[in-house]
Design a protein around this motif. Structure first.
Motif, PDB file in Angstrom:
ATOM      1  N   PHE A  14       1.200  -1.149   0.065  1.00 39.63           N
ATOM      2  CA  PHE A  14      -0.112  -0.109   0.055  1.00 39.63           C
ATOM      3  C   PHE A  14       0.801   1.202  -0.014  1.00 39.63           C
ATOM      4  CE2 PHE A  14      -2.392   2.757   3.028  1.00 39.63           C
ATOM      5  CZ  PHE A  14      -3.422   3.373   1.983  1.00 39.63           C
ATOM      6  N   LEU A  15       2.035   1.228   1.015  1.00 43.21           N
ATOM      7  CA  LEU A  15       2.900   2.277   0.849  1.00 43.21           C
ATOM      8  C   LEU A  15       3.655   2.502  -0.486  1.00 43.21           C
ATOM      9  CD1 LEU A  15       3.736   2.312   4.863  1.00 43.21           C
ATOM     10  CD2 LEU A  15       1.781   3.634   3.517  1.00 43.21           C
ATOM     11  N   GLU A  16       4.063   1.517  -0.888  1.00 48.40           N
ATOM     12  CA  GLU A  16       4.790   1.540  -2.030  1.00 48.40           C
ATOM     13  C   GLU A  16       4.045   1.912  -3.196  1.00 48.40           C
ATOM     14  OE1 GLU A  16       7.853   0.393  -3.121  1.00 48.40           O
ATOM     15  OE2 GLU A  16       8.418   0.264  -1.278  1.00 48.40           O
ATOM     16  N   ALA A  17       2.775   1.483  -3.352  1.00 50.06           N
ATOM     17  CA  ALA A  17       1.969   2.064  -4.500  1.00 50.06           C
ATOM     18  C   ALA A  17       1.629   3.530  -4.190  1.00 50.06           C
ATOM     19  CB  ALA A  17       0.654   1.369  -4.421  1.00 50.06           C
ATOM     20  N   ASP A  36       0.396  14.665  -5.925  1.00 52.49           N
ATOM     21  CA  ASP A  36       1.316  15.157  -4.852  1.00 52.49           C
ATOM     22  C   ASP A  36       0.735  14.181  -3.655  1.00 52.49           C
ATOM     23  OD1 ASP A  36      -0.875  16.340  -3.639  1.00 52.49           O
ATOM     24  OD2 ASP A  36      -0.382  18.248  -4.718  1.00 52.49           O
ATOM     25  N   PRO A  37       1.682  14.158  -2.611  1.00 49.47           N
ATOM     26  CA  PRO A  37       1.348  13.466  -1.339  1.00 49.47           C
ATOM     27  C   PRO A  37       0.027  13.760  -0.644  1.00 49.47           C
ATOM     28  CG  PRO A  37       3.574  13.665  -1.052  1.00 49.47           C
ATOM     29  CD  PRO A  37       3.093  14.643  -2.507  1.00 49.47           C
ATOM     30  N   LYS A  42      -5.701  12.325   0.312  1.00 45.75           N
ATOM     31  CA  LYS A  42      -7.150  13.084   0.362  1.00 45.75           C
ATOM     32  C   LYS A  42      -7.979  11.930  -0.313  1.00 45.75           C
ATOM     33  CE  LYS A  42      -7.673  17.229  -0.352  1.00 45.75           C
ATOM     34  NZ  LYS A  42      -7.877  18.669  -1.247  1.00 45.75           N
ATOM     35  N   THR A  43      -7.519  11.489  -1.418  1.00 44.75           N
ATOM     36  CA  THR A  43      -8.218  10.541  -2.257  1.00 44.75           C
ATOM     37  C   THR A  43      -8.377   9.304  -1.567  1.00 44.75           C
ATOM     38  OG1 THR A  43      -6.899  11.266  -4.155  1.00 44.75           O
ATOM     39  CG2 THR A  43      -8.089   9.134  -4.105  1.00 44.75           C
ATOM     40  N   TRP A  44      -7.471   8.681  -0.815  1.00 45.16           N
ATOM     41  CA  TRP A  44      -7.818   7.724   0.017  1.00 45.16           C
ATOM     42  C   TRP A  44      -8.824   7.740   1.341  1.00 45.16           C
ATOM     43  CZ3 TRP A  44      -6.970   2.582  -0.485  1.00 45.16           C
ATOM     44  CH2 TRP A  44      -7.093   1.763   0.338  1.00 45.16           C
ATOM     45  N   MET A  45      -8.388   8.799   1.836  1.00 43.37           N
ATOM     46  CA  MET A  45      -9.277   9.199   2.998  1.00 43.37           C
ATOM     47  C   MET A  45     -10.717   9.490   2.584  1.00 43.37           C
ATOM     48  SD  MET A  45      -6.595  11.529   5.014  1.00 43.37           S
ATOM     49  CE  MET A  45      -7.501  11.970   6.402  1.00 43.37           C
ATOM     50  N   GLY A  75      -4.092   8.857   5.534  1.00 44.04           N
ATOM     51  CA  GLY A  75      -3.725   8.450   4.167  1.00 44.04           C
ATOM     52  C   GLY A  75      -2.307   7.715   4.524  1.00 44.04           C
ATOM     53  N   PRO A  76      -1.814   7.263   3.282  1.00 39.76           N
ATOM     54  CA  PRO A  76      -0.493   6.625   3.236  1.00 39.76           C
ATOM     55  C   PRO A  76       0.686   7.410   3.639  1.00 39.76           C
ATOM     56  CG  PRO A  76      -1.111   6.880   1.022  1.00 39.76           C
ATOM     57  CD  PRO A  76      -2.409   7.320   2.011  1.00 39.76           C
ATOM     58  N   PHE A  77       0.596   8.461   3.282  1.00 40.17           N
ATOM     59  CA  PHE A  77       1.874   9.607   3.609  1.00 40.17           C
ATOM     60  C   PHE A  77       1.753  10.116   5.202  1.00 40.17           C
ATOM     61  CE2 PHE A  77       1.785   9.660  -0.973  1.00 40.17           C
ATOM     62  CZ  PHE A  77       3.371   9.544  -1.296  1.00 40.17           C
TER      63      PHE A  77
END
Length: 311
Positions: free
Chosen positions: A223-226, A237-238, A243-246, A254-256
């Protein structure tokens, strides 16, 4: 065997948490560190986590959503009990010994938890030196995020007493402990580590065979690699990726933001082991370069006050 003296090797983000949680639950705890400079850095981390414990305990008086599974049973929550536990936190914080001496750390140790960098050569060197000082009774575990215990068992001098004990971050809240042995681990030591995990208020998750990344990181690392691939490839950008994931999943982070919690150095070490990292023209190599630039600027994550976000 009854585990009483616990040694944590490494005072990073997780090492400091493991030490404080173990002391909070009544164990005699020592942290082994490489240098005097590491001692000072670890002291500041322990103070930060001590304050987090105190703040979360206080919040539990009035906010059900603040409940931390690793600190108290839900049915035991009362203002009086929380005040007792806040004193318990302070006593735990004051009780932890920090040393750079292998001999002092290992003396009479029942359990040593290795939580140093995800660099195989450093782990091997540590195990080989530690083996000179460990009592015969000592169980040795690693908190490695992705590396297999069978890779290192022969270097420990006690392969039958060596296995993995992997914690999630914010262990007083996210109180999981994955227990994973290798083919040479004796069951009785596996069982001792499961019991220890229970004794420090963790929920033991028994992994039935070796798996890089256990259960948690087998799910989390890809997930973090993606996410970092999207960033390095300039897709977004991060902030937008998070925001997209959340928004799309309802996730609280989110991942970052998760990377900032884990720490950029850990991410860099894991990403460096990918085969494609050796190709200078690959996205993986570009990703490593971008992460290294942030590390070099001291942007290591939440522990440093800044990573992909400021704290």
């Amino acid at each position: 065997m009854s585990i009483k003296k616990v040694v944590v090797a490494g005072g990073g983000v997780l090492g400091s948490q493991i030490a404080l949680q173990s002391a909070y639950c009544g164990f005699d705890v020592t942290i082994w560190l490489r240098s005097e400079g590491s001692i000072e850095r670890t002291k500041s981390k322990l103070e930060k986590f001590k304050n987090a414990y105190l703040e979360d305990l206080e919040a539990m008086k009035t906010n059900e959503m603040a409940y931390c599974r690793g600190l108290i049973k839900k049915e035991d929550i009362s203002d009086e009990k929380i005040e007792e536990l806040k004193e318990q936190v302070m006593n735990a914080y004051d009780s932890i010994t920090l040393t750079t001496s292998y001999e002092e750390a290992a003396k009479d140790a029942d359990l040593i938890i290795e939580a140093i960098a995800e660099i195989p050569e450093e782990k091997i060197a540590f195990y080989q030196e530690l083996a000179k000082y460990m009592p015969e009774k000592t169980i040795l575990v690693t908190n490695s995020s992705t590396l297999l215990p069978s890779t290192f068992a022969e270097y420990t001098g006690r392969p039958e007493k060596y296995l993995c004990l992997h914690f999630a971050n914010s262990i007083w809240k996210n109180n999981t402990a994955e227990v994973m042995g290798h083919a040479g681990t004796e069951q009785k030591y596996f069982d001792e580590v499961v019991k220890f995990a229970e004794d420090i208020n963790m929920i033991p998750l028994e992994v039935k065979k070796e798996q890089p990344g256990y259960i948690l990181n087998s799910l989390l690392v890809p997930f973090l690699e993606a996410a970092t691939h999207l960033w390095a490839n300039e897709v977004a950008d991060p902030e937008t990726i998070d925001k997209t994931w959340m928004l799309a999943t309802g996730a609280p982070a989110g991942p970052f933001h998760i990377i900032d919690i884990v720490g950029l150095t850990t991410l860099y070490n894991i990403a460096s082991m990918a085969p494609e990292a050796k190709d200078p023209d690959s996205i993986q190599a570009k990703k490593l370069k971008l992460i290294k630039e942030k590390i070099d600027k001291g942007e290591l994550g939440i522990s440093a006050g800044k990573g992909f976000y400021e704290y």
